[in-house]
Design an enzyme around this catalytic site. Structure first.
Site, mmCIF file in Angstrom:
data_model
loop_
_atom_site.group_PDB
_atom_site.id
_atom_site.type_symbol
_atom_site.label_atom_id
_atom_site.label_comp_id
_atom_site.label_asym_id
_atom_site.label_seq_id
_atom_site.Cartn_x
_atom_site.Cartn_y
_atom_site.Cartn_z
ATOM 1 N N ARG A 25 0.804 -1.220 0.000
ATOM 2 C CA ARG A 25 0.000 0.000 0.000
ATOM 3 C C ARG A 25 0.839 1.274 0.000
ATOM 4 O O ARG A 25 0.660 2.157 -0.840
ATOM 5 C CB ARG A 25 -0.917 0.046 1.237
ATOM 6 C CG ARG A 25 -2.185 -0.722 1.108
ATOM 7 C CD ARG A 25 -2.560 -1.293 2.450
ATOM 8 N NE ARG A 25 -1.577 -2.309 2.759
ATOM 9 C CZ ARG A 25 -1.738 -3.594 2.441
ATOM 10 N NH1 ARG A 25 -2.851 -3.990 1.894
ATOM 11 N NH2 ARG A 25 -0.788 -4.479 2.685
ATOM 12 N N THR A 26 1.771 1.384 0.948
ATOM 13 C CA THR A 26 2.477 2.658 1.127
ATOM 14 C C THR A 26 3.355 2.961 -0.079
ATOM 15 O O THR A 26 3.373 4.087 -0.581
ATOM 16 C CB THR A 26 3.328 2.595 2.409
ATOM 17 O OG1 THR A 26 2.506 2.082 3.460
ATOM 18 C CG2 THR A 26 3.848 3.956 2.793
ATOM 19 N N LYS A 81 25.406 -5.387 -0.622
ATOM 20 C CA LYS A 81 26.866 -5.546 -0.568
ATOM 21 C C LYS A 81 27.445 -4.868 0.660
ATOM 22 O O LYS A 81 28.661 -4.735 0.776
ATOM 23 C CB LYS A 81 27.490 -4.932 -1.828
ATOM 24 C CG LYS A 81 27.020 -5.539 -3.129
ATOM 25 C CD LYS A 81 27.664 -4.782 -4.292
ATOM 26 C CE LYS A 81 26.983 -5.096 -5.608
ATOM 27 N NZ LYS A 81 27.328 -4.105 -6.641
ATOM 28 N N ARG A 123 11.153 3.812 3.914
ATOM 29 C CA ARG A 123 10.649 2.794 4.846
ATOM 30 C C ARG A 123 11.839 1.973 5.291
ATOM 31 O O ARG A 123 12.660 1.529 4.471
ATOM 32 C CB ARG A 123 9.615 1.898 4.196
ATOM 33 C CG ARG A 123 9.349 0.679 5.094
ATOM 34 C CD ARG A 123 8.129 -0.055 4.743
ATOM 35 N NE ARG A 123 6.936 0.701 5.054
ATOM 36 C CZ ARG A 123 5.724 0.157 5.090
ATOM 37 N NH1 ARG A 123 5.571 -1.131 4.855
ATOM 38 N NH2 ARG A 123 4.656 0.881 5.366
ATOM 39 N N HIS A 127 4.508 5.871 11.639
ATOM 40 C CA HIS A 127 4.080 5.710 10.243
ATOM 41 C C HIS A 127 3.090 6.863 10.007
ATOM 42 O O HIS A 127 1.867 6.662 9.948
ATOM 43 C CB HIS A 127 3.415 4.350 10.075
ATOM 44 C CG HIS A 127 3.154 3.933 8.653
ATOM 45 N ND1 HIS A 127 3.258 4.793 7.566
ATOM 46 C CD2 HIS A 127 2.778 2.731 8.135
ATOM 47 C CE1 HIS A 127 2.963 4.139 6.459
ATOM 48 N NE2 HIS A 127 2.668 2.895 6.774
HETATM 49 N N1 CP Z 1 -0.393 0.000 5.867
HETATM 50 C C1 CP Z 1 0.829 -0.283 5.355
HETATM 51 O O1 CP Z 1 1.846 0.332 5.734
HETATM 52 O O2 CP Z 1 0.831 -1.260 4.425
HETATM 53 P P1 CP Z 1 2.115 -1.727 3.584
HETATM 54 O O3 CP Z 1 3.065 -2.398 4.537
HETATM 55 O O4 CP Z 1 1.600 -2.630 2.512
HETATM 56 O O5 CP Z 1 2.748 -0.473 3.016
#
Ligand code: CP
Length: 323
Positions: free
Chosen positions: A62-63, A90, A112, A140
């Site tokens: 999603r993100t 590496k 992320r 998040h």
């Molecule tokens: N909600 C969320 O962060 O989903 P993903 O891990 O798929 O990005």
């Protein structure tokens, strides 16, 4: 647009660092951007000429895709990098990776990472805008923002609304960002889950703690149901997934006992039949796919604001009148 004039500062690392007014400003800026995704040609020139790197060192559906759609719909140039297939494999460090990207003249990094603090660590070391797309169990922020936008779509205001976050609070960056954001916008916030998945001293953040899902459902206007993060558990947190579902699962019979029309959110990915039953996930209380839709608008708003866009010009920007 000049990034030094951003109303959010240089970076978006977490909602703990933002004021209620800044959070409201992101939600309000997302409103006009929603419409762009409904057009036949989903593109405006708001970020034309900007180069954005999506640096995803942990899995994401999603993100990552939502950021990429938001960037492309605002006409930015984008590059996606993941740990596998990059020189991280590496042994290259995060900062060296980022500095090499900077040498190619980028403007923003969406990161992320599995380590809490990675986004702040990077933001303090590179001049590009850094957006936290989830760092370890820290924050998040764009997930919590899209959650709040979705709740606001259905309940007008967050002021005084009772929101209970259910499940694996211990490992959850989504829970932390939601708690900070919701409290700043005047909601009452509770958490519910097994004590083994509850951080010690969580009540110091200003939240109620429920030990039984039935009590949480009786209290809440909104349930935000979290995934059991099986990959972060080394064992022993819950006796079995079946038992977790039996005691904490959000099920139709439990929702039928709710004294009011309850809204059900889940940030995904879902473990159907564990923290949430399919009949609930796909049922009338669920706004789970609307969360995903709103995620694109929220990420457009964050990108626009960090690039120096003014909240009051978002309506004009989406019409292509401000570049
Ligand atoms: N909600 C969320 O962060 O989903 P993903 O891990 O798929 O990005």
């Amino acid at each position: 647009m000049n990034r030094t004039l951003s109303p959010l500062g240089k970076d978006l690392i977490g909602l703990e660092e933002l004021s209620g007014d800044q959070i409201r400003s992101i939600l309000d800026t997302a409103e006009p951007f929603k419409e762009i995704s409904e057009r036949r040609i989903k593109k405006v020139p708001v970020l034309r000429g900007k180069t954005i790197v999506n640096l995803f060192m942990e899995p994401s559906t999603r993100t990552r895709i939502s950021f990429e759609f938001a960037e492309k719909r605002l006409s930015a140039d984008t590059v996606n990098i993941s740990a596998s297939g990059s020189s991280v494999q590496k042994g290259e460090t995060l900062v060296d990776t980022a500095r090499n990207l900077e040498a190619m003249r980028i403007d923003m990094v969406v990161i992320r990472h599995g380590s809490s603090g990675a986004a702040r660590f990077l933001a303090d070391r590179i001049p590009s805008n850094v957006i936290n797309a989830g760092d370890g169990s820290h924050e998040h922020p764009t997930q919590a923002l899209l959650d709040m936008l979705t709740i606001r779509d259905h309940r007008d205001s967050l002021e005084g609304l009772r929101v209970c976050i259910v499940g694996d609070i211990l490992h959850s960056r989504v829970a932390r960002s939601n708690i900070f954001g919701l409290l700043k916008l005047g909601a009452e916030v509770a958490v519910c889950g097994p004590m083994t998945l509850m951080p010690v001293g969580i009540d110091a953040l200003g939240v109620r703690v429920f030990r039984r899902i039935e009590e949480a459902i009786e209290w809440a206007d909104v349930l935000n149901v979290l995934r059991l993060q099986l990959e972060r558990m080394k064992g022993g947190y819950v006796p079995s997934l079946r038992e977790y579902n039996r005691y904490f699962g959000v099920t139709v019979p439990r929702l039928e006992e709710a004294p009011r029309d309850i809204l059900v959110l889940h940030p995904g990915p879902m473990n159907r039949g564990v923290e949430i039953d399919s009949d609930v996930a796909d049922g009338p209380h669920s706004v789970i796919l609307q969360q995903v839709t709103n995620g694109v608008a929220i990420r457009m708003a964050v990108l626009y604001l960090l690039a120096g866009g003014a909240p009051e010009q978002a309506e004009a920007a989406k019409k292509g009148e401000v570049a």
